[in-house]
Write a protein that holds these residues in place. Structure first.
Motif, mmCIF file in Angstrom:
data_model
loop_
_atom_site.group_PDB
_atom_site.id
_atom_site.type_symbol
_atom_site.label_atom_id
_atom_site.label_comp_id
_atom_site.label_asym_id
_atom_site.label_seq_id
_atom_site.Cartn_x
_atom_site.Cartn_y
_atom_site.Cartn_z
ATOM 1 N N GLN A 210 0.827 -1.198 0.000
ATOM 2 C CA GLN A 210 0.000 0.000 0.000
ATOM 3 C C GLN A 210 0.868 1.256 0.000
ATOM 4 O OE1 GLN A 210 -3.349 -0.187 2.732
ATOM 5 N NE2 GLN A 210 -2.881 -2.320 3.118
ATOM 6 N N ASP A 211 0.262 2.371 -0.358
ATOM 7 C CA ASP A 211 0.981 3.638 -0.449
ATOM 8 C C ASP A 211 0.857 4.388 0.874
ATOM 9 O OD1 ASP A 211 2.346 5.815 -1.401
ATOM 10 O OD2 ASP A 211 0.601 6.705 -2.377
ATOM 11 N N TYR A 212 1.952 4.493 1.602
ATOM 12 C CA TYR A 212 1.960 5.167 2.884
ATOM 13 C C TYR A 212 2.947 6.327 2.840
ATOM 14 C CZ TYR A 212 -0.547 1.145 4.751
ATOM 15 O OH TYR A 212 -1.480 0.180 4.988
ATOM 16 N N PRO A 213 2.746 7.349 3.694
ATOM 17 C CA PRO A 213 3.675 8.477 3.693
ATOM 18 C C PRO A 213 5.080 8.045 4.087
ATOM 19 C CG PRO A 213 2.164 8.604 5.561
ATOM 20 C CD PRO A 213 1.659 7.517 4.667
ATOM 21 N N GLN A 214 6.056 8.675 3.473
ATOM 22 C CA GLN A 214 7.446 8.340 3.759
ATOM 23 C C GLN A 214 7.846 8.920 5.106
ATOM 24 O OE1 GLN A 214 10.715 10.136 1.386
ATOM 25 N NE2 GLN A 214 11.235 8.020 0.893
ATOM 26 N N LEU A 215 8.579 8.143 5.889
ATOM 27 C CA LEU A 215 9.015 8.596 7.199
ATOM 28 C C LEU A 215 10.380 9.257 7.120
ATOM 29 C CD1 LEU A 215 7.962 5.581 9.440
ATOM 30 C CD2 LEU A 215 6.699 7.682 8.969
ATOM 31 N N ALA A 216 10.646 10.130 8.075
ATOM 32 C CA ALA A 216 11.942 10.805 8.152
ATOM 33 C C ALA A 216 13.030 9.795 8.516
ATOM 34 C CB ALA A 216 11.891 11.911 9.201
ATOM 35 N N THR A 217 14.242 10.056 8.052
ATOM 36 C CA THR A 217 15.381 9.192 8.360
ATOM 37 C C THR A 217 16.008 9.606 9.685
ATOM 38 O OG1 THR A 217 16.994 10.616 7.253
ATOM 39 C CG2 THR A 217 15.857 8.953 5.895
ATOM 40 N N ARG A 218 16.884 8.751 10.213
ATOM 41 C CA ARG A 218 17.587 9.090 11.447
ATOM 42 C C ARG A 218 18.414 10.358 11.270
ATOM 43 N NH1 ARG A 218 16.230 5.676 15.890
ATOM 44 N NH2 ARG A 218 18.004 6.546 16.974
ATOM 45 N N GLU A 219 18.969 10.542 10.099
ATOM 46 C CA GLU A 219 19.778 11.730 9.827
ATOM 47 C C GLU A 219 18.942 13.000 9.995
ATOM 48 O OE1 GLU A 219 23.349 12.576 6.700
ATOM 49 O OE2 GLU A 219 21.463 11.835 5.871
ATOM 50 N N GLN A 220 17.662 12.922 9.674
ATOM 51 C CA GLN A 220 16.770 14.066 9.846
ATOM 52 C C GLN A 220 16.249 14.175 11.279
ATOM 53 O OE1 GLN A 220 14.139 12.589 6.725
ATOM 54 N NE2 GLN A 220 14.512 14.432 5.501
ATOM 55 N N ILE A 221 16.056 13.035 11.927
ATOM 56 C CA ILE A 221 15.431 13.017 13.251
ATOM 57 C C ILE A 221 16.412 13.380 14.366
ATOM 58 C CG2 ILE A 221 14.362 11.501 14.976
ATOM 59 C CD1 ILE A 221 13.045 10.003 12.646
ATOM 60 N N GLU A 222 17.678 12.950 14.254
ATOM 61 C CA GLU A 222 18.625 13.165 15.346
ATOM 62 C C GLU A 222 18.768 14.628 15.748
ATOM 63 O OE1 GLU A 222 20.272 11.217 17.561
ATOM 64 O OE2 GLU A 222 18.865 9.752 16.767
ATOM 65 N N PRO A 223 18.878 15.589 14.801
ATOM 66 C CA PRO A 223 18.957 16.991 15.223
ATOM 67 C C PRO A 223 17.718 17.445 15.997
ATOM 68 C CG PRO A 223 19.704 16.761 12.953
ATOM 69 C CD PRO A 223 19.097 15.446 13.347
#
Length: 243
Positions: free
Chosen positions: A156-169
């Motif tokens: 199914q088509d689900y929204p893409q999640l943020a990566t750790r590189e984006q989340i850590e800051p």
């Protein structure tokens, strides 16, 4: 993902276990010395996949492009919210699988508390008399449970999640804000940091949600600084939920 494994044969056996259920060769973090021939011998029938193993020096590098991280551990770890593997995997959101990582610790000591601190969920394989499993056995059981959990809902088509590189800051900004308002008390800081990571990561965050959260923590930091300094200038770079 295998973290600090010490036995190349176990790595090869893990490769074979993953290939049994259609998964690629694992990422390996901070391995002391890798003996390719020993790994190929234990990967019997899947020797070519040994060459596909990705090696990393640090957890940060290995997890940079992952959105969701789960760790595995024995049943005796009381600091963590442990979930039996079948129950835990069944509650993962479908979109979390696209960039998920499941961590396995080394043969002697498993994952350290610091390594489990990277995880949004902590899974355990229930046993009877002895709390830990051989590394390759743990990978095999987990691969089987992942295949059962993910197969019906992957397309199914689900929204893409943020990566750790984006989340850590975002997490670093959040912890700075909590320190600024004196929420992180001495002796409780590590526990609160772990709980907050698990709370925010349990259902995954989209890049836009990360942006909104960073805007909130930016505002908290600004308010804390004006309270301490008496200044009243408006903060810059504020992010809102509009648009």
């Amino acid at each position: 993902m295998l973290v600090r494994p010490r036995n190349s044969g176990n790595v090869g056996a893990a490769v074979r276990a993953l290939r049994n259920f259609g998964f690629p060769a694992p990422r390996v973090v901070d391995m002391y010395r890798f003996e390719a021939e020993e790994a190929r011998r234990m990967a019997a029938g899947c020797e070519a996949a040994v060459d596909d193993i990705e090696f990393f020096s640090t957890m940060e590098e290995a997890l940079a492009d992952r959105s969701f991280v789960a760790g595995t551990t024995g049943q005796g770890r009381t600091r963590w919210r442990l979930e039996p593997i079948e129950q835990g995997l069944s509650t993962f959101l479908p979109q979390q699988w696209e960039r998920a990582a499941i961590l396995f610790g080394n043969e002697k000591s498993g994952l350290s508390d610091d390594e489990l601190g990277y995880c949004e969920r902590v899974l355990t394989i229930p046993t009877v008399d002895y709390h830990s499993l051989n590394l390759a056995q743990a990978v095999l059981i987990t691969a089987w449970e992942v295949r059962r959990a993910v197969a019906p809902q992957r397309l199914q088509d689900y929204p893409q999640l943020a990566t750790r590189e984006q989340i850590e800051p975002m997490f670093e900004q959040m912890f700075a804000a909590l320190e600024a308002i004196s929420y992180l008390h001495p002796g409780q800081e590590a526990k609160i940091r772990t709980m907050m990571r698990q709370l925010f990561g349990r259902n995954g965050l989209t890049p836009r949600e990360v942006q909104i959260m960073r805007g909130i923590w930016h505002q908290v930091l600004w308010l804390a600084s004006t309270r301490n300094s008496g200044e009243g200038e408006e903060p810059g770079d504020k992010v809102t939920g509009d648009g």
